[in-house]
Design a protein around this motif. Structure first.
Motif, PDB file in Angstrom:
ATOM      1  N   ALA A   1       0.845  -1.194   0.000  1.00  0.00           N
ATOM      2  CA  ALA A   1       0.000   0.000   0.000  1.00  0.00           C
ATOM      3  C   ALA A   1       0.878   1.240   0.000  1.00  0.00           C
ATOM      4  O   ALA A   1       1.887   1.299   0.698  1.00  0.00           O
ATOM      5  CB  ALA A   1      -0.926   0.017   1.215  1.00  0.00           C
ATOM      6  N   VAL A   2       0.478   2.216  -0.788  1.00  0.00           N
ATOM      7  CA  VAL A   2       1.121   3.527  -0.820  1.00  0.00           C
ATOM      8  C   VAL A   2       0.048   4.547  -0.477  1.00  0.00           C
ATOM      9  O   VAL A   2      -1.025   4.540  -1.084  1.00  0.00           O
ATOM     10  CB  VAL A   2       1.718   3.834  -2.203  1.00  0.00           C
ATOM     11  CG1 VAL A   2       2.321   5.235  -2.242  1.00  0.00           C
ATOM     12  CG2 VAL A   2       2.761   2.793  -2.584  1.00  0.00           C
ATOM     13  N   ALA A   3       0.309   5.423   0.492  1.00  0.00           N
ATOM     14  CA  ALA A   3      -0.710   6.363   0.952  1.00  0.00           C
ATOM     15  C   ALA A   3      -0.124   7.736   1.232  1.00  0.00           C
ATOM     16  O   ALA A   3       1.044   7.861   1.607  1.00  0.00           O
ATOM     17  CB  ALA A   3      -1.393   5.832   2.216  1.00  0.00           C
TER      18      ALA A   3
ATOM     19  N   ARG B   1       2.897  -7.803  -8.144  1.00  0.00           N
ATOM     20  CA  ARG B   1       2.783  -6.830  -9.237  1.00  0.00           C
ATOM     21  C   ARG B   1       3.342  -5.453  -8.869  1.00  0.00           C
ATOM     22  O   ARG B   1       3.462  -4.586  -9.736  1.00  0.00           O
ATOM     23  CB  ARG B   1       1.308  -6.653  -9.640  1.00  0.00           C
ATOM     24  CG  ARG B   1       0.729  -7.752 -10.491  1.00  0.00           C
ATOM     25  CD  ARG B   1      -0.500  -7.289 -11.254  1.00  0.00           C
ATOM     26  NE  ARG B   1      -1.540  -6.743 -10.399  1.00  0.00           N
ATOM     27  CZ  ARG B   1      -2.550  -7.443  -9.889  1.00  0.00           C
ATOM     28  NH1 ARG B   1      -2.641  -8.735 -10.150  1.00  0.00           N
ATOM     29  NH2 ARG B   1      -3.460  -6.872  -9.138  1.00  0.00           N
ATOM     30  N   CYS B   2       3.613  -5.265  -7.582  1.00  0.00           N
ATOM     31  CA  CYS B   2       3.927  -3.918  -7.097  1.00  0.00           C
ATOM     32  C   CYS B   2       5.363  -3.844  -6.583  1.00  0.00           C
ATOM     33  O   CYS B   2       5.608  -3.738  -5.375  1.00  0.00           O
ATOM     34  CB  CYS B   2       2.935  -3.515  -6.003  1.00  0.00           C
ATOM     35  SG  CYS B   2       1.215  -3.561  -6.535  1.00  0.00           S
TER      36      CYS B   2
ATOM     37  N   TRP C   1       7.166   0.277  -9.447  1.00  0.00           N
ATOM     38  CA  TRP C   1       5.735   0.601  -9.302  1.00  0.00           C
ATOM     39  C   TRP C   1       5.511   1.492  -8.088  1.00  0.00           C
ATOM     40  O   TRP C   1       4.763   2.472  -8.156  1.00  0.00           O
ATOM     41  CB  TRP C   1       4.922  -0.689  -9.170  1.00  0.00           C
ATOM     42  CG  TRP C   1       3.449  -0.463  -8.995  1.00  0.00           C
ATOM     43  CD1 TRP C   1       2.500  -0.409  -9.978  1.00  0.00           C
ATOM     44  CD2 TRP C   1       2.752  -0.265  -7.755  1.00  0.00           C
ATOM     45  NE1 TRP C   1       1.254  -0.179  -9.430  1.00  0.00           N
ATOM     46  CE2 TRP C   1       1.378  -0.094  -8.073  1.00  0.00           C
ATOM     47  CE3 TRP C   1       3.143  -0.218  -6.425  1.00  0.00           C
ATOM     48  CZ2 TRP C   1       0.407   0.123  -7.092  1.00  0.00           C
ATOM     49  CZ3 TRP C   1       2.185   0.006  -5.440  1.00  0.00           C
ATOM     50  CH2 TRP C   1       0.836   0.171  -5.779  1.00  0.00           C
ATOM     51  N   ARG C   2       6.153   1.182  -6.978  1.00  0.00           N
ATOM     52  CA  ARG C   2       5.964   1.955  -5.750  1.00  0.00           C
ATOM     53  C   ARG C   2       6.450   3.393  -5.915  1.00  0.00           C
ATOM     54  O   ARG C   2       5.779   4.333  -5.472  1.00  0.00           O
ATOM     55  CB  ARG C   2       6.696   1.283  -4.580  1.00  0.00           C
ATOM     56  CG  ARG C   2       6.206  -0.123  -4.307  1.00  0.00           C
ATOM     57  CD  ARG C   2       6.988  -0.789  -3.181  1.00  0.00           C
ATOM     58  NE  ARG C   2       6.850  -2.237  -3.256  1.00  0.00           N
ATOM     59  CZ  ARG C   2       7.200  -3.084  -2.307  1.00  0.00           C
ATOM     60  NH1 ARG C   2       7.727  -2.631  -1.186  1.00  0.00           N
ATOM     61  NH2 ARG C   2       7.044  -4.376  -2.473  1.00  0.00           N
TER      62      ARG C   2
ATOM     63  N   LYS D   1       4.380   9.097  -6.546  1.00  0.00           N
ATOM     64  CA  LYS D   1       4.274  10.408  -7.207  1.00  0.00           C
ATOM     65  C   LYS D   1       2.851  10.640  -7.719  1.00  0.00           C
ATOM     66  O   LYS D   1       2.322  11.756  -7.603  1.00  0.00           O
ATOM     67  CB  LYS D   1       5.278  10.482  -8.366  1.00  0.00           C
ATOM     68  CG  LYS D   1       6.733  10.448  -7.919  1.00  0.00           C
ATOM     69  CD  LYS D   1       7.672  10.473  -9.113  1.00  0.00           C
ATOM     70  CE  LYS D   1       9.131  10.420  -8.669  1.00  0.00           C
ATOM     71  NZ  LYS D   1      10.048  10.385  -9.839  1.00  0.00           N
ATOM     72  N   LEU D   2       2.241   9.612  -8.264  1.00  0.00           N
ATOM     73  CA  LEU D   2       0.880   9.746  -8.778  1.00  0.00           C
ATOM     74  C   LEU D   2      -0.114  10.038  -7.661  1.00  0.00           C
ATOM     75  O   LEU D   2      -1.012  10.879  -7.811  1.00  0.00           O
ATOM     76  CB  LEU D   2       0.473   8.460  -9.520  1.00  0.00           C
ATOM     77  CG  LEU D   2       1.171   8.188 -10.851  1.00  0.00           C
ATOM     78  CD1 LEU D   2       0.836   6.775 -11.347  1.00  0.00           C
ATOM     79  CD2 LEU D   2       0.771   9.227 -11.898  1.00  0.00           C
TER      80      LEU D   2
END
Length: 259
Positions: free
Chosen positions: A206-208, A229-230, A234-235, A240-241
């Motif tokens: 998880a990225v938050a 997949r991450c 990807w992280r 940034k997104l």
């Protein structure tokens, strides 16, 4: 077909005692200030039941009563940002969540703090057959995972002490203890983002980031998916997104006059 996340809290279908209390609390949050008789009419709940829930929520500091009207109490207020209604946050956030799903390929969601828990307000799921999902309205501890810790990092200091005093029972072996938790919160405030792996759901990442108002945190914006997949690339990209997406939500809330 409308889903649960499209409906205001007074229209939620669940009818357990817990659901009724949560529905009442969210209705107060969404309306800012409301009288008990108004809650009774909106929720189609007997006045005696409304007053019972209100009394309990006041005792725990979740609600305050001023001039005959009820509003969020000190346990839930985190600066002016928390005055943003859940429905407004969902309405502004969902198109941005969809864009995050399209760009990252994984599930995107928005959470808020209620007491010592992180509550999933809304999510857009990944289209992959194997994906990570959370129940809308479901709660997880503030200390476990990037999504909850972002909320905890910007909560009043006494909330962290309550979390620690209540016990840090790990959800998985990856959930941190007190020392790592405290250090991690300092890092989140420094970096403005958090990443976790396998803390709430084994085999997930998880990225938050926080959604911030002018004087307080509004919520947590996150993307989560399977570890397979991450990876690191990807992280890095997703962080940034998500930060850019949170700024977009902020700008929309400010245009609405809430943030």
């Amino acid at each position: 077909m409308p889903t649960a996340r499209d409906r205001p809290p007074e229209e939620a279908a669940e009818d357990t005692s817990f659901a009724r209390g949560l529905r009442l609390l969210l209705t107060v949050a969404d309306r800012g200030q409301v009288r008990a008789d108004e809650l009774s009419a909106v929720l189609e709940m007997p006045p005696s039941s409304v007053y019972r829930y209100l009394r309990t929520l006041q005792e725990f500091g979740f609600l305050d009563r001023r001039d005959g009207r009820y509003q969020l109490g000190p346990r839930l207020l985190i600066g002016t940002g928390s005055n943003v209604s859940s429905q407004l946050l969902i309405r502004v956030g969902e198109p941005i969540l969809q864009a995050l799903v399209d760009e990252t390929g994984e599930t995107a969601l928005i959470l808020r703090r209620i007491g010592l828990s992180a509550v999933c307000l809304t999510q857009i799921s990944s289209s992959h057959p194997l994906r990570v999902e959370f129940e809308v309205g479901g709660m997880t501890p503030l200390f476990a995972g990037a999504m909850g810790r972002v909320l905890l990092a910007y909560a009043p200091a006494e909330i962290l002490e309550e979390v620690v005093a209540a016990g840090l029972s790990p959800l998985t072996p990856e959930t941190p203890g007190e020392a790592l938790l405290r250090a991690g919160l300092v890092e989140i405030r420094s970096m403005g983002a958090a990443t976790s792996e396998g803390e709430v759901v084994s085999g997930s990442v998880a990225v938050a980031v926080p959604i911030m108002g002018k004087e307080g945190i509004v919520g947590s914006l996150a993307v989560t998916g399977p570890t397979a997949r991450c990876g690191l690339a990807w992280r890095t990209r997703t962080r940034k997104l998500v930060q850019s997406a949170a700024e977009t939500i902020n700008a929309s809330l400010m245009e609405s006059g809430w943030a």
